[in-house]
Design a protein around this motif. Structure first.
Motif, PDB file in Angstrom:
ATOM      1  N   VAL A 195      57.570  37.748  42.343  1.00 56.46           N
ATOM      2  CA  VAL A 195      58.124  38.880  43.077  1.00 56.46           C
ATOM      3  C   VAL A 195      59.544  39.118  42.594  1.00 56.46           C
ATOM      4  O   VAL A 195      60.371  38.206  42.580  1.00 56.46           O
ATOM      5  N   GLY A 196      59.820  40.356  42.183  1.00 55.87           N
ATOM      6  CA  GLY A 196      61.163  40.692  41.717  1.00 55.87           C
ATOM      7  C   GLY A 196      62.001  41.313  42.815  1.00 55.87           C
ATOM      8  O   GLY A 196      62.958  40.726  43.291  1.00 55.87           O
ATOM      9  N   THR A 197      61.624  42.506  43.251  1.00 55.95           N
ATOM     10  CA  THR A 197      62.406  43.217  44.259  1.00 55.95           C
ATOM     11  C   THR A 197      61.483  43.898  45.252  1.00 55.95           C
ATOM     12  O   THR A 197      60.299  44.105  44.984  1.00 55.95           O
ATOM     13  N   VAL A 198      62.059  44.253  46.404  1.00 54.20           N
ATOM     14  CA  VAL A 198      61.326  44.958  47.448  1.00 54.20           C
ATOM     15  C   VAL A 198      62.180  46.126  47.930  1.00 54.20           C
ATOM     16  O   VAL A 198      63.354  45.947  48.243  1.00 54.20           O
ATOM     17  N   GLU A 199      61.579  47.313  47.957  1.00 53.09           N
ATOM     18  CA  GLU A 199      62.251  48.494  48.496  1.00 53.09           C
ATOM     19  C   GLU A 199      61.567  48.912  49.785  1.00 53.09           C
ATOM     20  O   GLU A 199      60.345  48.879  49.872  1.00 53.09           O
ATOM     21  N   GLY A 200      62.327  49.351  50.751  1.00 55.83           N
ATOM     22  CA  GLY A 200      61.772  49.921  51.967  1.00 55.83           C
ATOM     23  C   GLY A 200      61.042  48.917  52.818  1.00 55.83           C
ATOM     24  O   GLY A 200      61.142  47.703  52.632  1.00 55.83           O
ATOM     25  N   GLU A 201      60.256  49.457  53.758  1.00 53.63           N
ATOM     26  CA  GLU A 201      59.503  48.603  54.664  1.00 53.63           C
ATOM     27  C   GLU A 201      58.291  49.359  55.186  1.00 53.63           C
ATOM     28  O   GLU A 201      58.167  50.570  54.998  1.00 53.63           O
ATOM     29  N   GLY A 202      57.396  48.632  55.843  1.00 51.34           N
ATOM     30  CA  GLY A 202      56.193  49.249  56.386  1.00 51.34           C
ATOM     31  C   GLY A 202      55.320  49.840  55.296  1.00 51.34           C
ATOM     32  O   GLY A 202      55.178  49.271  54.215  1.00 51.34           O
ATOM     33  N   GLU A 203      54.734  51.010  55.562  1.00 52.07           N
ATOM     34  CA  GLU A 203      53.841  51.642  54.602  1.00 52.07           C
ATOM     35  C   GLU A 203      54.560  52.096  53.340  1.00 52.07           C
ATOM     36  O   GLU A 203      53.931  52.322  52.306  1.00 52.07           O
ATOM     37  N   ASP A 204      55.883  52.270  53.431  1.00 54.01           N
ATOM     38  CA  ASP A 204      56.657  52.730  52.277  1.00 54.01           C
ATOM     39  C   ASP A 204      57.213  51.570  51.444  1.00 54.01           C
ATOM     40  O   ASP A 204      57.941  51.805  50.483  1.00 54.01           O
TER      41      ASP A 204
END
Length: 349
Positions: A195-204
């Motif tokens: 896993v590199g990066t995560v943007e946003g949350e929930g369905e987005d």
């Protein structure tokens, strides 16, 4: 712009001018650490980190434990993909639609695909990128019959390794929801995903996964199973983005410059408009001149007579359907005698 730091700064369109000099210096130092020794293929993944460092928009996972492993995220994406409808679920004449954009430096190729129930693929492409062929890399006929994991593994194994083959599968137009799940399962089982990066949350929420050994990164929406971006698969530093996917009605108007022909009778060729030359294609309303060929079906369509007329075709009322797809939902065929034929088109019902 060859300097990785310059590329990363450019990825942040609105720098936070409220940062003082000391904060800016710390951010620059951290950016240098992120990119030190990293090949340029990782820039797309690292650009999310820039937003976190400078704009404070997204969480940066490079320095903290991710909430889920890459395998768990990819499994979730596969399960979500399996719940999505297929064109055959909408009707035997519906079509799967995909638009992708491949870029390398200043070179860009934009390609649209429409796939019917039998696997036949219509391709519309503009531009060129070294190493990219707009024709599907996997034979559509082979894809149609590969309905189980063994069949898809055989197709995937034509790539340098199965993980890259699974990514190739996910970029194929017309892949069914169950086939997408299997491809994600193959990715989840592969070693070397981080896993590199995560943007946003929930369905987005958008998760970027890095395969350091292959110099490839890819981004998915786990909540829907949509593959959004792949960097390094087509070739070194080539970025592939999936701009839109949808299921289109039997009557639809697609093509980067508009279709040359529209069948207004669900492809039974009893009502066609040919030789279309479009104006303002892509605007809220587009129009074209063409030739309508219509069967009067008297006494029946097999014995009917065809007539030809010069007509004007207008498409409008754009609607959203699928992933980022916005298509015209109405077509009007205007005849010289003032008669007008109107038909609802666009997304599959």
């Amino acid at each position: 712009m060859s300097n990785p730091l310059d590329k990363l700064r450019a990825a942040n369109p609105v720098p936070d001018t409220a940062l003082d000099d000391a904060s800016l210096t710390r951010s620059e130092d951290t950016l240098a650490k992120i990119t030190k020794g990293r090949p340029t293929w990782t820039i797309a993944a690292a650009s999310v980190a820039v937003l976190a460092l400078i704009g404070g928009a997204f969480p940066l996972l490079n320095h903290s434990e991710p909430v889920a492993s890459a395998a768990e995220i990819l499994t979730q994406a596969g399960e979500a993909a399996a719940t999505q409808p297929d064109a055959v679920d909408k009707g035997v004449t519906a079509k799967e639609y995909m638009k992708r954009v491949d870029t390398l430096g200043d070179a860009t190729a934009i390609t649209e695909y429409a796939v019917d129930a039998g696997g036949a693929v219509e391709v519309s492409s503009q531009g060129e990128v070294p190493g990219f062929d707009p024709q599907p890399s996997i034979n559509p006929e082979d894809l149609v019959v590969a309905t189980d994991r063994a069949g898809l593994e055989k197709l995937a194994d034509s790539a340098p390794n199965r993980a890259l083959g699974a990514l190739e599968l996910l970029l194929q137009p017309g892949l069914s929801s169950e086939q997408q799940k299997i491809a994600y399962d193959m990715l989840a089982d592969a070693e070397g995903n981080e896993v590199g990066t995560v943007e946003g949350e929930g369905e987005d929420q958008l998760v970027t996964v890095i395969r350091d050994s292959d110099r490839v990164s890819f981004s998915v929406l786990p909540a829907t199973g949509q593959l959004v971006r792949v960097v390094g698969l087509v070739g070194p530093d080539v970025e592939t983005t999936i701009d839109a996917t949808a299921i289109l009605d039997c009557v639809s108007v697609t093509g980067l410059e508009g279709p040359d022909r529209i069948s207004l009778a669900c492809a039974d060729n009893n009502y066609l408009v040919n030789e279309l030359n479009w104006q303002r294609w892509g605007a809220d309303s587009a129009e074209a001149e063409g030739v309508a060929i219509e069967n009067d079906c008297d006494p029946n369509c097999a014995e009917g007579k065809f007539s030809e007329d010069r007509v004007k075709v207008v498409v409008d009322k754009r609607v959203a359907c699928g992933y980022h797809a916005e298509v015209y939902s109405r077509v009007r065929v205007q005849y010289p005698d003032g008669r007008e034929e109107e038909q609802q088109i666009g997304c599959a019902p």
